[in-house]
Scaffold this motif. Sequence first.
Motif, mmCIF file in Angstrom:
data_model
loop_
_atom_site.group_PDB
_atom_site.id
_atom_site.type_symbol
_atom_site.label_atom_id
_atom_site.label_comp_id
_atom_site.label_asym_id
_atom_site.label_seq_id
_atom_site.Cartn_x
_atom_site.Cartn_y
_atom_site.Cartn_z
ATOM 1 N N HIS A 7 53.457 109.044 42.836
ATOM 2 C CA HIS A 7 52.081 108.896 43.312
ATOM 3 C C HIS A 7 51.449 110.277 43.470
ATOM 4 O O HIS A 7 52.102 111.215 43.922
ATOM 5 N N THR A 13 47.671 111.949 44.824
ATOM 6 C CA THR A 13 46.347 111.769 45.403
ATOM 7 C C THR A 13 45.687 113.129 45.535
ATOM 8 O O THR A 13 46.277 114.060 46.085
ATOM 9 N N GLU A 51 43.269 108.909 42.764
ATOM 10 C CA GLU A 51 44.679 108.544 42.926
ATOM 11 C C GLU A 51 45.225 108.078 41.584
ATOM 12 O O GLU A 51 44.593 107.265 40.901
#
Length: 146
Positions: free
Chosen positions: A61, A63, A50
């Motif tokens: 973000h 991931t 991540e």
Amino acid sequence: MLLHLKTTVQQDFLSVFNAFDEQLFRKLAPPYPRLKLLRFDGIDVGDVVEVELQTGIKAFHWTSLITEREITDTAAWFVDEGQEVPPPLRSWRHKHLITKQGSGAVIHDIIDYSTGYKVLDLLLYPLMLVAFGMRWPVYRRLFRQV
């Protein structure tokens, strides 16, 4: 859109493959956008990486899940697939393949990405090429014969 970059290095392929750890991940990060590493489990199937992409204006973000890992007599690889990717990306698959070449190795970065729009994929291609092309000198410096 498929991007395939190759870098020839002097170390054997297993040594190179075994060096793919958190420290190498940090060294391979592009200067922009800055990456803030939030989690790095490793490169085994089921591991998660991540990051937060820091643009200076907004943070995004990202991931990825390690979905494949294999070692043969002549090659080793792992695949990270984006589970949460920043816009404008909709999908991401990055195969980190290291193949044997004589006493050295070839590092392949094989990236398959999509925004859902072919024109936008094409516009992003030069940026991806630059970002991942910056790995070449890092790989060459780190994987000289020891």
